[in-house]
Scaffold this motif. Structure first.
Motif, PDB file in Angstrom:
ATOM      1  N   TYR A 182      87.612  22.567  84.538  1.00 17.17           N
ATOM      2  CA  TYR A 182      86.755  23.229  85.186  1.00 17.17           C
ATOM      3  C   TYR A 182      85.465  22.869  85.206  1.00 17.17           C
ATOM      4  O   TYR A 182      84.569  23.059  86.315  1.00 17.17           O
ATOM      5  CB  TYR A 182      86.882  24.662  84.488  1.00 17.17           C
ATOM      6  CG  TYR A 182      88.215  25.389  84.922  1.00 17.17           C
ATOM      7  CD1 TYR A 182      88.173  25.617  86.283  1.00 17.17           C
ATOM      8  CD2 TYR A 182      89.111  25.674  84.219  1.00 17.17           C
ATOM      9  CE1 TYR A 182      89.692  26.284  86.708  1.00 17.17           C
ATOM     10  CE2 TYR A 182      90.339  26.256  84.411  1.00 17.17           C
ATOM     11  CZ  TYR A 182      90.398  26.499  85.751  1.00 17.17           C
ATOM     12  OH  TYR A 182      91.674  27.346  85.887  1.00 17.17           O
ATOM     13  N   ARG A 183      85.013  22.064  84.334  1.00 19.59           N
ATOM     14  CA  ARG A 183      83.504  21.436  84.439  1.00 19.59           C
ATOM     15  C   ARG A 183      83.502  20.114  85.346  1.00 19.59           C
ATOM     16  O   ARG A 183      82.336  19.614  85.454  1.00 19.59           O
ATOM     17  CB  ARG A 183      83.110  21.144  83.018  1.00 19.59           C
ATOM     18  CG  ARG A 183      82.716  22.329  81.969  1.00 19.59           C
ATOM     19  CD  ARG A 183      82.175  21.944  80.708  1.00 19.59           C
ATOM     20  NE  ARG A 183      83.479  21.311  80.014  1.00 19.59           N
ATOM     21  CZ  ARG A 183      83.554  20.877  78.652  1.00 19.59           C
ATOM     22  NH1 ARG A 183      82.514  21.084  78.016  1.00 19.59           N
ATOM     23  NH2 ARG A 183      84.775  20.476  78.412  1.00 19.59           N
ATOM     24  N   GLY A 184      84.499  19.613  85.451  1.00 18.17           N
ATOM     25  CA  GLY A 184      84.691  18.561  86.419  1.00 18.17           C
ATOM     26  C   GLY A 184      84.206  17.294  85.552  1.00 18.17           C
ATOM     27  O   GLY A 184      83.616  16.226  86.137  1.00 18.17           O
ATOM     28  N   VAL A 185      84.491  17.321  84.222  1.00 18.15           N
ATOM     29  CA  VAL A 185      84.271  15.989  83.450  1.00 18.15           C
ATOM     30  C   VAL A 185      85.468  15.097  83.572  1.00 18.15           C
ATOM     31  O   VAL A 185      86.644  15.516  83.579  1.00 18.15           O
ATOM     32  CB  VAL A 185      83.946  16.381  81.960  1.00 18.15           C
ATOM     33  CG1 VAL A 185      83.990  15.099  81.148  1.00 18.15           C
ATOM     34  CG2 VAL A 185      82.968  17.379  81.966  1.00 18.15           C
ATOM     35  N   TRP A 221      90.538  22.310  75.179  1.00 18.23           N
ATOM     36  CA  TRP A 221      89.494  21.130  75.786  1.00 18.23           C
ATOM     37  C   TRP A 221      89.986  20.716  77.028  1.00 18.23           C
ATOM     38  O   TRP A 221      89.044  20.583  77.720  1.00 18.23           O
ATOM     39  CB  TRP A 221      89.550  20.080  74.857  1.00 18.23           C
ATOM     40  CG  TRP A 221      88.594  18.956  75.100  1.00 18.23           C
ATOM     41  CD1 TRP A 221      87.174  19.131  75.234  1.00 18.23           C
ATOM     42  CD2 TRP A 221      88.872  17.771  75.894  1.00 18.23           C
ATOM     43  NE1 TRP A 221      86.534  17.777  75.520  1.00 18.23           N
ATOM     44  CE2 TRP A 221      87.588  17.117  76.118  1.00 18.23           C
ATOM     45  CE3 TRP A 221      90.165  17.461  76.184  1.00 18.23           C
ATOM     46  CZ2 TRP A 221      87.574  15.833  76.835  1.00 18.23           C
ATOM     47  CZ3 TRP A 221      90.038  16.157  77.021  1.00 18.23           C
ATOM     48  CH2 TRP A 221      88.845  15.602  77.171  1.00 18.23           C
ATOM     49  N   THR A 247      89.262  23.463  79.906  1.00 13.71           N
ATOM     50  CA  THR A 247      87.824  23.715  80.084  1.00 13.71           C
ATOM     51  C   THR A 247      87.059  22.509  80.681  1.00 13.71           C
ATOM     52  O   THR A 247      86.186  22.479  81.346  1.00 13.71           O
ATOM     53  CB  THR A 247      86.996  23.992  78.795  1.00 13.71           C
ATOM     54  OG1 THR A 247      87.113  23.036  77.710  1.00 13.71           O
ATOM     55  CG2 THR A 247      87.487  25.431  78.407  1.00 13.71           C
ATOM     56  N   ALA A 248      87.524  21.064  80.436  1.00 11.62           N
ATOM     57  CA  ALA A 248      86.928  19.756  81.046  1.00 11.62           C
ATOM     58  C   ALA A 248      87.540  19.882  82.375  1.00 11.62           C
ATOM     59  O   ALA A 248      86.322  19.404  83.232  1.00 11.62           O
ATOM     60  CB  ALA A 248      87.262  18.583  80.109  1.00 11.62           C
TER      61      ALA A 248
END
Length: 57
Positions: A54-57, A48, A51-52
Motif C-alpha cells: 500500500y505504500r508503494g515500496v 509488512w 503495508t509495503a
C-alpha cells in the motif's frame, strides 16, 4: 553425618530435581514454541508485505 554433609546432600538433591524438571519442561515446550514463533514471524512478514504494497515500496 554432620550438618555440612546434610546441607551439601540436600543442595545436590535440589539441583538434581530442578535440572531434571527444567529439562522436561523445556522439551515439552520447545516444539510448540518453535511452531508458535514461526507463525508469529510469518504473520509479521505478511503484515509488512501488505503495508509495503500500500505504500508503494
Amino acid at each position: 553425618m554432620s550438618v555440612r554433609d546434610f546441607l551439601v546432600g540436600t543442595d545436590q538433591s535440589f539441583d538434581d530435581i530442578i535440572n531434571g524438571g527444567s529439562q522436561e519442561v523445556f522439551q515439552a515446550l520447545a516444539t510448540p514454541s518453535a511452531q508458535f514463533l514461526t507463525l508469529l514471524a510469518g504473520a509479521a512478514l505478511a503484515v509488512w508485505a501488505v503495508t509495503a504494497a500500500y505504500r508503494g515500496v
